[in-house]
Design an enzyme around this catalytic site. Sequence first.
Site, PDB file in Angstrom:
ATOM      1  N   HIS A 178       0.840  -1.197   0.000  1.00 39.43           N
ATOM      2  CA  HIS A 178       0.000   0.000   0.000  1.00 39.43           C
ATOM      3  C   HIS A 178       0.878   1.251   0.000  1.00 39.43           C
ATOM      4  O   HIS A 178       2.084   1.191   0.226  1.00 39.43           O
ATOM      5  CB  HIS A 178      -0.932   0.030   1.217  1.00 39.43           C
ATOM      6  CG  HIS A 178      -2.132  -0.858   1.070  1.00 39.43           C
ATOM      7  ND1 HIS A 178      -2.099  -2.206   1.354  1.00 39.43           N
ATOM      8  CD2 HIS A 178      -3.405  -0.589   0.657  1.00 39.43           C
ATOM      9  CE1 HIS A 178      -3.299  -2.723   1.129  1.00 39.43           C
ATOM     10  NE2 HIS A 178      -4.098  -1.775   0.706  1.00 39.43           N
ATOM     11  N   LYS A 215      -0.598   4.813   4.571  1.00 41.29           N
ATOM     12  CA  LYS A 215      -1.440   3.861   5.297  1.00 41.29           C
ATOM     13  C   LYS A 215      -0.866   3.624   6.686  1.00 41.29           C
ATOM     14  O   LYS A 215       0.341   3.393   6.836  1.00 41.29           O
ATOM     15  CB  LYS A 215      -1.554   2.542   4.525  1.00 41.29           C
ATOM     16  CG  LYS A 215      -2.562   1.578   5.136  1.00 41.29           C
ATOM     17  CD  LYS A 215      -2.897   0.454   4.180  1.00 41.29           C
ATOM     18  CE  LYS A 215      -3.905  -0.515   4.781  1.00 41.29           C
ATOM     19  NZ  LYS A 215      -5.188   0.133   5.130  1.00 41.29           N
TER      20      LYS A 215
END
Length: 270
Positions: A158, A162
């Site tokens: 990600h 995040k």
Amino acid sequence: MSAAPLRVAITGASGRMGRMLIEAVLAAPDCVLSAALDRPGSPALGQDVGLLLGQQTGVHISDDVRAGLSRSDVLIDFTRPEGTLQHLALCAELGVKAVVGTTGFTPEEKSEITRLAQRTAIVMAPNMSVGVNVVLKLLETAARALNEGYDIEVIEAHHRHKVDAPSGTALQMGEVVAQALGRDLKQCGVFAREGVTGERDPSSIGFATIRGGSIIGDHTVMFASMEERIEITHKSSSRATYAQGSLRAARFLASQSSGLFDMSDVLGTR
């Protein structure tokens, strides 16, 4: 007579996911944007939410959650656990349904959401993508067939912003595989490896986390034997897939009065 449009409130209105959700709602003929909510102190407060998308909507970004929910049928929330819990408590009080894409909840917070779902209808899933939820069904089938002689690893990547790891989607993938194999992920999950770890426990399910740049979301589950390797992968190229899945969940909730649901319920794949 056609049904009244679904009145949808969006939290985190100025964020990346919030903007994508707002764009999806504005484009949906059966939905209307009833409220665009953001955190107190956000520089976007007071702006027409359409300015983020190059248009005028007449809906202004506000931090008054109660007022926003009071004119809404459903809330879509992709923020942080502490904020989402506060929003859900208001939803339960006001009779507003909710779609929750927030991840990183503790077991105690999940229990609180279950209690709130006795008073309103909630769809909660770590990934609203229709494709990801189809992959979950594929993983269930694969795990049952590859139940001996295969090491299982979950790899996810990600963007740099995040804040939780592994991702909620990776954990859900692990849960699906563990359940299909009759295992408890809390007992067999391996979330860190460093130093001399010894040989791999064949009953374990390993996780690897990558964070960097602007990666929207990549997930791979690997089944590796001594003779072959099977990989089931999903890669997101746009957050639009999460937004469209969220709208499907919101439409599903229109016929529900209370209860806690997930995307299997929404898609009819349970």
